[in-house]
Design a protein around this motif. Structure first.
Motif, PDB file in Angstrom:
ATOM      1  N   ALA A  27       0.974  -1.248   0.114  1.00  0.00           N
ATOM      2  CA  ALA A  27       0.256  -0.076  -0.118  1.00  0.00           C
ATOM      3  C   ALA A  27       1.019   1.796  -0.200  1.00  0.00           C
ATOM      4  N   ALA A  28       0.243   2.293  -0.598  1.00  0.00           N
ATOM      5  CA  ALA A  28       1.631   3.753   0.009  1.00  0.00           C
ATOM      6  C   ALA A  28      -0.078   4.543  -0.108  1.00  0.00           C
ATOM      7  N   VAL A  29       0.160   5.354   0.594  1.00  0.00           N
ATOM      8  CA  VAL A  29      -0.544   6.904   0.999  1.00  0.00           C
ATOM      9  C   VAL A  29       0.206   7.983   0.889  1.00  0.00           C
ATOM     10  N   ARG A  30      -0.766   9.163   0.792  1.00  0.00           N
ATOM     11  CA  ARG A  30      -0.199  10.204  -0.006  1.00  0.00           C
ATOM     12  C   ARG A  30      -0.812  10.898   1.285  1.00  0.00           C
ATOM     13  N   VAL A  52      -2.335  -1.071   4.066  1.00  0.00           N
ATOM     14  CA  VAL A  52      -3.066   0.118   4.096  1.00  0.00           C
ATOM     15  C   VAL A  52      -2.931   0.592   6.207  1.00  0.00           C
ATOM     16  N   GLN A  53      -2.893  -0.589   6.607  1.00  0.00           N
ATOM     17  CA  GLN A  53      -3.218   0.086   7.687  1.00  0.00           C
ATOM     18  C   GLN A  53      -1.899   0.351   8.375  1.00  0.00           C
ATOM     19  N   VAL A  54      -0.430  -0.192   7.940  1.00  0.00           N
ATOM     20  CA  VAL A  54       0.873   0.044   8.276  1.00  0.00           C
ATOM     21  C   VAL A  54       1.212   1.352   7.850  1.00  0.00           C
ATOM     22  N   ALA A  55       0.779   1.548   6.166  1.00  0.00           N
ATOM     23  CA  ALA A  55       0.430   2.780   5.073  1.00  0.00           C
ATOM     24  C   ALA A  55       0.204   3.846   6.392  1.00  0.00           C
ATOM     25  N   VAL A  56      -0.630   4.015   6.381  1.00  0.00           N
ATOM     26  CA  VAL A  56      -1.666   5.136   7.179  1.00  0.00           C
ATOM     27  C   VAL A  56      -1.039   5.175   8.974  1.00  0.00           C
ATOM     28  N   ALA A  57      -0.867   4.290   9.147  1.00  0.00           N
ATOM     29  CA  ALA A  57      -0.044   4.307  11.580  1.00  0.00           C
ATOM     30  C   ALA A  57       1.971   5.203  10.699  1.00  0.00           C
ATOM     31  N   LEU A  67      -5.241  12.212   4.632  1.00  0.00           N
ATOM     32  CA  LEU A  67      -4.979  12.082   3.817  1.00  0.00           C
ATOM     33  C   LEU A  67      -5.092  12.291   1.676  1.00  0.00           C
ATOM     34  N   GLU A  68      -4.369  12.075   1.033  1.00  0.00           N
ATOM     35  CA  GLU A  68      -4.537  12.604  -0.043  1.00  0.00           C
ATOM     36  C   GLU A  68      -5.713  11.100  -1.198  1.00  0.00           C
ATOM     37  N   ALA A  69      -5.072  10.634  -0.987  1.00  0.00           N
ATOM     38  CA  ALA A  69      -5.239   9.138  -1.091  1.00  0.00           C
ATOM     39  C   ALA A  69      -4.496   8.209  -0.859  1.00  0.00           C
ATOM     40  N   GLU A  88     -11.882   7.985   7.431  1.00  0.00           N
ATOM     41  CA  GLU A  88     -11.988   8.690   8.100  1.00  0.00           C
ATOM     42  C   GLU A  88     -10.894  10.119   7.903  1.00  0.00           C
ATOM     43  N   LEU A  89     -10.282   9.593   7.404  1.00  0.00           N
ATOM     44  CA  LEU A  89      -8.118  10.269   6.955  1.00  0.00           C
ATOM     45  C   LEU A  89      -8.892  11.517   6.165  1.00  0.00           C
ATOM     46  N   GLY A  90     -10.432  10.864   5.160  1.00  0.00           N
ATOM     47  CA  GLY A  90     -10.681  12.164   4.005  1.00  0.00           C
ATOM     48  C   GLY A  90     -10.367  11.293   3.083  1.00  0.00           C
ATOM     49  N   VAL A  91     -10.428  10.080   2.529  1.00  0.00           N
ATOM     50  CA  VAL A  91     -10.259   9.149   1.193  1.00  0.00           C
ATOM     51  C   VAL A  91     -11.696   8.317   1.217  1.00  0.00           C
TER      52      VAL A  91
END
Length: 105
Positions: A27-30, A52-57, A67-69, A88-91
């Protein structure tokens, strides 16, 4: 579906993390400032987290407020928990791609 170059970058980062670790998912988040974080799932006897949980953490622990994405590369689909943390973070919905990078859904 044509992806914005920044979203394509997230898919690439998630694929690379998955391949590097030989993991089931990457996963990747921006975040809201454009910083990116990539991760794979964690499957230990004492700790299980989705990619996803690890990238968000990682993003949150680095000071991100939203988050944007969110991108997930997997044979499967995002879990309800993955979708909930993204929301929860806007995506609204994570980008989901197969291991070859082909976007699904």
């Amino acid at each position: 579906m044509t992806l914005d170059p920044e979203d394509s970058k997230l898919i690439t980062l998630a694929r690379a993390a998955r391949a590097r670790n030989g993991s089931a998912e990457g996963a990747a988040v921006r975040d809201e400032t454009g910083r990116t974080y990539s991760a794979t799932d964690v499957a230990l006897s004492a700790l299980t987290l989705s990619a996803v949980q690890v990238a968000v953490a990682m993003a949150i622990s680095s000071g991100a407020r939203s988050l944007e994405a969110v991108a997930l590369v997997s044979e499967g689909v995002p879990s309800a928990a993955d979708e909930a943390v993204a929301a929860e973070l806007g995506v609204k919905a994570p980008l989901v791609a197969g291991p070859d990078g082909t976007l699904r859904g």
